[in-house]
Design an enzyme around this catalytic site. Structure first.
Site, PDB file in Angstrom:
ATOM      1  N   TYR A 157       0.854  -1.209   0.000  1.00 37.99           N
ATOM      2  CA  TYR A 157       0.000   0.000   0.000  1.00 37.99           C
ATOM      3  C   TYR A 157       0.887   1.255   0.000  1.00 37.99           C
ATOM      4  O   TYR A 157       0.715   2.157  -0.821  1.00 37.99           O
ATOM      5  CB  TYR A 157      -0.926  -0.013   1.222  1.00 37.99           C
ATOM      6  N   LYS A 161       1.577   4.216  -3.000  1.00 40.86           N
ATOM      7  CA  LYS A 161       1.396   5.656  -2.796  1.00 40.86           C
ATOM      8  C   LYS A 161       2.693   6.407  -3.120  1.00 40.86           C
ATOM      9  O   LYS A 161       2.645   7.544  -3.624  1.00 40.86           O
ATOM     10  CB  LYS A 161       0.937   5.944  -1.363  1.00 40.86           C
TER      11      LYS A 161
END
Ligand SMILES: NC(=O)c1ccc[n+]([C@@H]2O[C@H](COP(=O)([O-])OP(=O)(O)OC[C@H]3O[C@@H](n4cnc5c(N)ncnc54)[C@H](OP(=O)(O)O)[C@@H]3O)[C@@H](O)[C@H]2O)c1
Length: 269
Positions: A157, A161
Site C-alpha cells: 500500500y 502511494k
C-alpha cells in the site's frame, strides 16, 4: 454555475461511490463539471450520481472492477457512449491491504497494484489523449501521507502511494507548457469506510479529517494547478517532519506505530 474558462470537459472520478471520491465528485459537480463516476458497486454509484446531479450537472456511471485487465477499455467505451471527453481525471479508487510481506494475501496485494498502479497509468494515458490536443486538463492521483513514509505491515500500500507521488511529479514536469497539470493529493487519516472495509481495528480508526474537508482542499488545489495538496495542518506538519528524517528511520517509526495499532507480527495483521 459556469465552468472555469480553460476547462470544458467532464470529470472522471474513480472510487466515486464513497468517501473522498464521492465528496470530490459532488464538489466538482457544484463547480459545474459533468461527471463520469467509476466504482464496482452499481447501486452506490447510482446514489452518488443522484446526489451530484442535484448540483444541476449530468452524472453518468460506469460500474467496473479496476483490478480487471479490461476495466479501462470499458471506461473508454462508457465515455464514448456518453459523448464525454475527460478534462479532469481523479485517480482515487483504492483500498488497504495489511500484514507482513511474507504472509499477506497475494491476490489482494496484486489487485491493489492493478487498481493503484496499472489502472492509474492506463487512465492517465487515456485522459492525456483528449487533454493534450486541447491544451487543457487536470490530473490528480489520490495518494497519502504514506507517499513520504515506507509502511511496515502495509508495505505494498505504502509503495503504491510512493509510486503515485513519483509518477505525478515526473508527469507534471513533462507536461510543463502544455496547459495540462498533474497534482498529488496526500490525505492523512480520513473518516471514511476505508479502514473498516480493510478489517482494521477501531483503534486505528480514531480521529481523522472529514472527507468533505479533504475534498474541498483538493478541488481548490487542483483548480489552482498546484502539485502537492496535503489537506489539514497536522498532515502538512507530518509530511514536512518526515522530510527531515532518513527513510529507514521513517520506516522504523512507522513500523512501531503499526505494531501499536495491532498490525505487527508475522502471521498477524
Ligand atoms: N481514508 C483514509 O484514511 C485515507 C488516507 C489516505 C489516503 N486515502 C486514499 O483515498 C482514496 C479513497 O479512499 P476512501 O478513504 O475514500 O475509501 P472508501 O470510502 O473505502 O472508498 C474507496 C472507493 O474506491 C472504490 N474501489 C475500491 N476498490 C475498487 C476496485 N477494485 N475497482 C473500482 N473501484 C474500487 C470503492 O468503490 P467500490 O467498493 O464500489 O468498488 C470506493 O468508491 C484511496 O486511494 C485511499 O488509499 C484514504
Amino acid at each position: 454555475m459556469t465552468l472555469p474558462s480553460d476547462i470544458t470537459g467532464a470529470a472522471l472520478v474513480t472510487g466515486a461511490s464513497s468517501g473522498i471520491g464521492r465528496s470530490l465528485a459532488c464538489q466538482l459537480a457544484k463547480r459545474g463539471f459533468p461527471l463520469m463516476l467509476v466504482g464496482r458497486d452499481e447501486a452506490t454509484l447510482r446514489s452518488a450520481a443522484h446526489d451530484c446531479a442535484g448540483a444541476g450537472v449530468r452524472a453518468e456511471i460506469c460500474a467496473v472492477d479496476l483490478a480487471e485487465p479490461d476495466a479501462v477499455k470499458r471506461i473508454a467505451a462508457a465515455l464514448d457512449a456518453a459523448g464525454m471527453r475527460v478534462e479532469i481525471l481523479v485517480n482515487n479508487a483504492g483500498f488497504a491491504v495489511h500484514g507482513p510481506v511474507a504472509a499477506v494475501e497475494a491476490d489482494a496485494e496484486e489487485a491493489l497494484v492493478q487498481v493503484q498502479i496499472l489502472a492509474t497509468l492506463r487512465l492517465t494515458r487515456l485522459a492525456l489523449r483528449s487533454m493534450l490536443p486541447l491544451r487543457s486538463g487536470r490530473i490528480v492521483h489520490v495518494a497519502s501521507v504514506y507517499s513520504f513514509i515506507p509502511v511496515p505491515h502495509q508495505a505494498v500500500y505504502g509503495a503504491c502511494k510512493a509510486f503515485m507521488f513519483s509518477h505525478a511529479a515526473a508527469l507534471r514536469e513533462e507536461l510543463r507548457g502544455t496547459g495540462v497539470t498533474a497534482s498529488l493529493l496526500a490525505p492523512g487519516t480520513t473518516r471514511t469506510a476505508f479502514r473498516s472495509r480493510a478489517g482494521l481495528s477501531p483503534r486505528a480508526e480514531r480521529g481523522g479529517m472529514d472527507p468533505d474537508r479533504v475534498a474541498a482542499e483538493a478541488v481548490e488545489g487542483l483548480m489552482a494547478g498546484r502539485f502537492l495538496i496535503v489537506p489539514g495542518l497536522r498532515n502538512k506538519l507530518l509530511t514536512l517532519a518526515a522530510g527531515l528524517v532518513p527513510r529507514p528511520s521513517r520506516a522504523r517509526v512507522m513500523g512501531a506505530i503499526n505494531a501499536r495499532r495491532g498490525l505487527g507480527g508475522h502471521g498477524g495483521g
